[in-house]
Design a protein around this motif. Structure first.
Motif, PDB file in Angstrom:
ATOM      1  N   TYR A 430      30.766  25.212 -24.628  1.00 19.46           N
ATOM      2  CA  TYR A 430      31.041  26.550 -24.405  1.00 19.46           C
ATOM      3  C   TYR A 430      29.606  27.055 -23.796  1.00 19.46           C
ATOM      4  N   GLU A 431      28.588  27.175 -24.302  1.00 19.51           N
ATOM      5  CA  GLU A 431      27.379  27.644 -23.768  1.00 19.51           C
ATOM      6  C   GLU A 431      26.965  27.113 -22.550  1.00 19.51           C
ATOM      7  N   ALA A 432      27.198  25.822 -22.360  1.00 20.95           N
ATOM      8  CA  ALA A 432      27.105  25.471 -20.977  1.00 20.95           C
ATOM      9  C   ALA A 432      27.707  25.946 -19.771  1.00 20.95           C
ATOM     10  N   GLU A 433      29.137  26.077 -20.228  1.00 20.66           N
ATOM     11  CA  GLU A 433      29.928  26.531 -19.203  1.00 20.66           C
ATOM     12  C   GLU A 433      29.716  28.084 -18.967  1.00 20.66           C
ATOM     13  N   LEU A 434      29.140  28.760 -20.000  1.00 23.96           N
ATOM     14  CA  LEU A 434      28.896  30.251 -19.785  1.00 23.96           C
ATOM     15  C   LEU A 434      27.601  30.327 -19.024  1.00 23.96           C
ATOM     16  N   ALA A 435      26.736  29.392 -19.077  1.00 21.45           N
ATOM     17  CA  ALA A 435      25.521  29.461 -18.340  1.00 21.45           C
ATOM     18  C   ALA A 435      25.780  29.334 -17.045  1.00 21.45           C
ATOM     19  N   ARG A 436      26.790  28.394 -16.653  1.00 21.23           N
ATOM     20  CA  ARG A 436      27.282  27.901 -15.225  1.00 21.23           C
ATOM     21  C   ARG A 436      28.026  29.198 -14.541  1.00 21.23           C
ATOM     22  N   ARG A 437      28.729  29.873 -15.399  1.00 17.15           N
ATOM     23  CA  ARG A 437      29.317  31.140 -14.999  1.00 17.15           C
ATOM     24  C   ARG A 437      28.600  32.022 -14.498  1.00 17.15           C
ATOM     25  N   ARG A 438      27.422  32.218 -15.335  1.00 14.93           N
ATOM     26  CA  ARG A 438      26.430  33.414 -15.054  1.00 14.93           C
ATOM     27  C   ARG A 438      25.686  33.035 -13.809  1.00 14.93           C
ATOM     28  N   TYR A 439      25.376  31.558 -13.570  1.00 15.87           N
ATOM     29  CA  TYR A 439      24.663  31.215 -12.625  1.00 15.87           C
ATOM     30  C   TYR A 439      25.536  31.404 -11.054  1.00 15.87           C
ATOM     31  N   LEU A 440      26.745  31.115 -11.286  1.00 11.96           N
ATOM     32  CA  LEU A 440      27.653  31.231  -9.955  1.00 11.96           C
ATOM     33  C   LEU A 440      27.710  32.738  -9.807  1.00 11.96           C
ATOM     34  N   LYS A 441      27.841  33.699 -10.542  1.00  7.37           N
ATOM     35  CA  LYS A 441      27.962  35.030 -10.311  1.00  7.37           C
ATOM     36  C   LYS A 441      26.873  35.790  -9.779  1.00  7.37           C
ATOM     37  N   VAL A 442      25.668  35.240  -9.943  1.00  6.57           N
ATOM     38  CA  VAL A 442      24.361  35.688  -9.394  1.00  6.57           C
ATOM     39  C   VAL A 442      24.350  35.833  -7.792  1.00  6.57           C
ATOM     40  N   ASP A 443      23.844  36.875  -7.392  1.00  3.73           N
ATOM     41  CA  ASP A 443      23.571  36.638  -5.901  1.00  3.73           C
ATOM     42  C   ASP A 443      22.542  35.742  -5.378  1.00  3.73           C
ATOM     43  N   PRO A 444      22.999  34.823  -4.596  1.00  4.72           N
ATOM     44  CA  PRO A 444      22.014  33.673  -4.340  1.00  4.72           C
ATOM     45  C   PRO A 444      20.697  34.422  -3.796  1.00  4.72           C
ATOM     46  N   LEU A 453      18.192  31.775 -14.398  1.00  9.93           N
ATOM     47  CA  LEU A 453      19.958  31.355 -14.767  1.00  9.93           C
ATOM     48  C   LEU A 453      20.077  29.914 -14.502  1.00  9.93           C
ATOM     49  N   GLU A 454      19.749  29.380 -13.493  1.00  5.55           N
ATOM     50  CA  GLU A 454      19.656  27.921 -13.083  1.00  5.55           C
ATOM     51  C   GLU A 454      18.883  27.213 -14.432  1.00  5.55           C
ATOM     52  N   ALA A 455      17.712  27.439 -14.548  1.00  7.08           N
ATOM     53  CA  ALA A 455      16.900  26.976 -15.656  1.00  7.08           C
ATOM     54  C   ALA A 455      17.849  26.909 -16.861  1.00  7.08           C
ATOM     55  N   ASP A 456      18.161  28.043 -17.329  1.00  3.11           N
ATOM     56  CA  ASP A 456      18.899  28.050 -18.520  1.00  3.11           C
ATOM     57  C   ASP A 456      20.369  27.102 -18.477  1.00  3.11           C
ATOM     58  N   TRP A 457      21.007  26.915 -17.325  1.00  2.00           N
ATOM     59  CA  TRP A 457      21.974  26.036 -17.118  1.00  2.00           C
ATOM     60  C   TRP A 457      21.593  24.789 -17.388  1.00  2.00           C
ATOM     61  N   ASN A 458      20.652  24.056 -16.703  1.00  2.00           N
ATOM     62  CA  ASN A 458      20.150  23.131 -16.852  1.00  2.00           C
ATOM     63  C   ASN A 458      19.590  22.749 -18.462  1.00  2.00           C
ATOM     64  N   ALA A 459      19.007  23.721 -18.926  1.00  3.19           N
ATOM     65  CA  ALA A 459      18.537  23.407 -20.518  1.00  3.19           C
ATOM     66  C   ALA A 459      19.849  23.377 -21.174  1.00  3.19           C
ATOM     67  N   ARG A 460      21.070  24.092 -21.016  1.00  3.49           N
ATOM     68  CA  ARG A 460      22.182  23.783 -21.734  1.00  3.49           C
ATOM     69  C   ARG A 460      22.910  22.479 -21.499  1.00  3.49           C
ATOM     70  N   LEU A 461      22.788  22.090 -20.243  1.00  2.00           N
ATOM     71  CA  LEU A 461      23.405  20.633 -19.887  1.00  2.00           C
ATOM     72  C   LEU A 461      22.534  19.545 -20.729  1.00  2.00           C
ATOM     73  N   ARG A 462      21.129  19.775 -20.552  1.00  2.00           N
ATOM     74  CA  ARG A 462      20.407  18.697 -21.348  1.00  2.00           C
ATOM     75  C   ARG A 462      20.694  18.878 -23.023  1.00  2.00           C
ATOM     76  N   GLN A 463      21.043  19.710 -23.495  1.00  2.00           N
ATOM     77  CA  GLN A 463      21.290  19.894 -24.765  1.00  2.00           C
ATOM     78  C   GLN A 463      22.651  19.405 -25.113  1.00  2.00           C
ATOM     79  N   LEU A 464      23.595  19.548 -24.290  1.00  2.00           N
ATOM     80  CA  LEU A 464      24.891  18.990 -24.328  1.00  2.00           C
ATOM     81  C   LEU A 464      24.867  17.604 -24.205  1.00  2.00           C
ATOM     82  N   ASP A 465      24.090  16.970 -23.360  1.00  2.00           N
ATOM     83  CA  ASP A 465      23.915  15.461 -23.087  1.00  2.00           C
ATOM     84  C   ASP A 465      23.391  14.845 -24.214  1.00  2.00           C
TER      85      ASP A 465
END
Length: 694
Positions: A430-444, A453-465
């Motif tokens: 859930y936290e990894a998916e939440l970090a992904r949605r936050r990253y997709l909503k930000v202005d590029p 936000l991208e670094a936070d998403w990657n950290a959540r993915l590494r923790q999930l793995d």
């Protein structure tokens, strides 16, 4: 009143400064009761009307939001008292006495200092000179009424709170795992992972019987424990961290987890430094205790058992419960031995014997409490061996049932662990998916935020793995514990329980835990023999009688059979030959070591046995020097004749130490070279034993 007021204000007062003290009891009053604050600041106009310039009217308002029940923590009031004490203040202004102080000790100290320094006090009703008796009496009455008013207000508030608590309607801060529902009732936290973690904590304590063991299990399995932030930044947020001992004990002691509403578990007070502290009180003194007031994680009976177990675990602080928790050390009966002479619990002392620590059960109650002597002291190894034999005899018939119960318990624990790990994995997804949605909503184009936000998403993915890999590894290990092979090993272990109990790899603390399941206590009485009275759980008793352990001097004493054998062998053998013969016969010393000639010498000296030399001398044997003097030759010649067999010799040491048999008539024919010539002389002698020619 106006005339009297101006008569009290003198030029001396006006030459000093005026101090206006402003205070509200709480920050809520500061923001909501603004009219009272305005009235207090308006007293500056009163001081100005009495003749004080506006620049010499000092306002002290640093105590806004602080209670006047005590001077502690009120820096503004302390400053005011200091100014009055050193004579800088000509007048002290306050809206009423309750603004200055609600404590008679603080109020009368201010009045006394004002009287000594001739300082006036002004409130909304008028001006008072503490140096005058009537004014000081009136100020004292006002202070008493202010303190009484505080007591009445506090009693009124406490009465309302207690009345609401008696109905179980008082909203108190709930521990983790419990929340208030929409209708105000207490319900379990909707987060399933929090519920499973708390249930696992209570189940683990029921199995282990120790809060420390529960913490070690959580740390060993890598399980996190939830915590909510109570105040400050991030209030209400949920954090997951490692479980510590104080946290586990706090949860186990909290009756809210048993569905009980409790009010008044602590009392406010002050310590020696006059700081406010909270003291825990006994259950009998709680104001309110309502069982089954809401849902809980355990029932009240289990809560009572947990409290009894925790109280029993407090070792070393009670005569009846000292040392009951299994600890390090080889003493099997640690904390469960009772002195049969005085009834006190016996302690365990360890002493190094033969290179290892040996337990001794000692009754030190008279030594500690009355400066007396030891009641009794018994070596622990024979006692432990007797109890072990009794325990094996009692447990053997139920070994298979115990093994099956262990198998079921392992299966239950693995199922709980699997559920908790699945909850952690689901939260990580859930936290990894939440970090992904936050990253997709930000202005590029906003790269500063997007990168974070991208670094936070990657950290959540590494923790999930990492959690997924650990989950798979644990699942594979658990399957090995539940397979047929593991079941067969457990059953075989039950059949070989005696070998498991006696296995050196089995930790002593595990033996103590197993023993505590069956045996309540053991009473020892040391006399000619040691009496052991065992009381099993459930009331059954058993008495044993064993020989008193021998002292170390008796243990080290050589057996009479060995001493007699050595005495007989010394008639014909040297010390080295005696040692070899003893080893051939299978004799060993008290340490189980083989004999050497040095050990034989020590044994001879200890038991005053005559040496081989002394025995030969008593039989008339002579040394080489004595025989050389008799035959009028040099000692070297005697030794040479002995080696050639011309003289009969008897060894008493090594191959060079010997004594010779005496000779009778002697005829020596010297060869060329005289007495000490190089040629061998001709010896014709008549031996005293053989009467023959040599």
């Amino acid at each position: 009143m106006f005339t009297e007021t101006h008569q009290k204000v003198t030029a001396d007062h006006l030459s000093r400064d005026a101090f206006l003290y402003v205070r509200q009891s709480s920050l809520r009053q500061v923001f909501e009761n603004t009219e009272s604050t305005k009235r207090q600041y308006a007293l500056r106009e009163r001081a100005s009307a009495l003749g004080w310039p506006i620049e010499r009217i000092h306002v002290i308002d640093s105590d806004l939001g602080r209670s006047g029940a005590s001077a502690e923590g009120r820096d503004g009031f302390q400053q005011l008292v200091s100014e009055v004490a050193i004579g800088h203040a000509g007048i002290v202004l306050g809206l009423e006495v309750s603004r200055l102080a609600r404590n008679n000790a603080d109020w009368h100290r201010l009045i006394e200092l004002a009287a000594l320094s001739h300082t006036l006090i002004l409130d909304e009703d008028g001006i008072y000179d503490p140096a005058h008796f009537n004014d000081r009496l009136l100020l004292g009455l006002k202070g008493t009424m202010s303190e009484a008013e505080l007591h009445v207000l506090r009693a009124r508030l406490q009465g309302g709170i207690r009345n609401k608590a008696r109905r179980g309607e008082l909203e108190l801060a709930l521990p983790i795992g419990l929340v208030y529902g929409a209708d105000g009732s207490v319900v379990l936290d909707p987060d399933r992972q929090i519920q499973d973690t708390l249930r696992l904590l209570f189940v683990s304590f029921a199995e282990c019987g120790s809060a420390s063991a529960v913490v070690r299990r959580f740390q060993r399995e890598g399980w996190a424990f939830p915590r909510r932030i109570r105040g400050g930044i991030g209030k209400g947020e949920l954090l997951w961290a490692t479980l510590d001992h104080s946290r586990a004990v706090q949860i186990l002691h909290n009756p809210r987890y048993a569905g009980a509403f409790v009010y008044g578990r602590t009392r406010g007070g002050r310590n020696a430094q006059l700081k406010s502290v909270q003291h825990k009180v006994a259950r009998e003194q709680w104001h309110v205790l309502i069982r089954d007031a809401h849902v809980g994680y355990i029932d009240w009976e289990e809560y009572e058992r947990n409290q009894a177990t925790l109280k029993q675990n407090v070792g070393g602080f009670g005569e009846a419960s000292r040392g009951r928790v299994p600890r390090e050390g080889t003493g099997l009966l640690q904390g469960r031995v009772v002195c049969g002479l005085c009834g006190a619990r016996m302690r365990v002392r360890y002493q190094e014997v033969e290179g290892r620590l040996e337990p001794y059960y000692q009754c030190t109650d008279a030594v500690v409490r009355r400066a007396g002597k030891l009641c009794q002291s018994v070596r622990g190894r024979p006692i432990d061996e007797a109890i072990s034999a009794l325990l094996l005899e009692s447990v053997a018939p139920a070994a298979i049932e115990v093994a099956l119960a262990v198998q079921e318990e392992i299966a239950g624990r693995l199922e709980q662990a699997e559920t908790l790990r699945a909850s952690q994995l689901e939260r990580a997804r859930y936290e990894a998916e939440l970090a992904r949605r936050r990253y997709l909503k930000v202005d590029p184009d906003n790269r500063l935020v997007a990168d974070a936000l991208e670094a936070d998403w990657n950290a959540r993915l590494r923790q999930l793995d990492a959690l997924q890999r650990e989950h798979e590894r644990q699942r594979a290990a658990d399957q090995g514990l539940l397979g047929e092979e593991a079941r067969g090993r457990i059953l075989a272990l039950a059949k070989e329980f005696r070998h498991v109990w006696n296995d050196p790899r089995t930790e002593p603390i595990e033996r103590k835990r197993m023993m505590a399941l069956l045996i309540e206590d053991v009473t020892l009485v040391k006399a000619d023999r040691v009496s052991i009275h065992v009381r099993f759980r459930g009331g059954k008793t058993r008495s044993l009688l064993i020989d008193k352990p021998k002292p170390i001097a008796q243990i080290r004493k050589t057996s009479p059979q060995v001493v007699q054998t050595v005495d007989e062998l010394l008639e014909t053998c040297t010390d080295r030959q005696v040692a070899a013969r003893l080893n051939e016969l299978g004799y060993r010393n008290w340490q189980g070591q083989s004999f050497t000639f040095k050990k034989v010498i020590v044994l001879r000296n200890a038991y005053h046995l005559k040496s081989r030399f002394e025995r030969l001398r008593e039989r008339g044997m002579r040394t080489g020097d004595e025989l050389a003097k008799q035959l009028d030759v040099c000692p070297t010649t005697i030794h040479q004749w002995g080696r050639q067999g011309l003289l009969r010799r008897h060894l008493y040491g090594n191959n060079h130490r010997c004594l010779y048999e005496p000779v009778g008539e002697v005829l020596v024919t010297k060869g060329a070279g005289g007495r000490y010539g190089s040629r061998s002389p001709t010896l014709i002698a008549v031996s005293s034993t053989t009467q023959g020619a040599i």
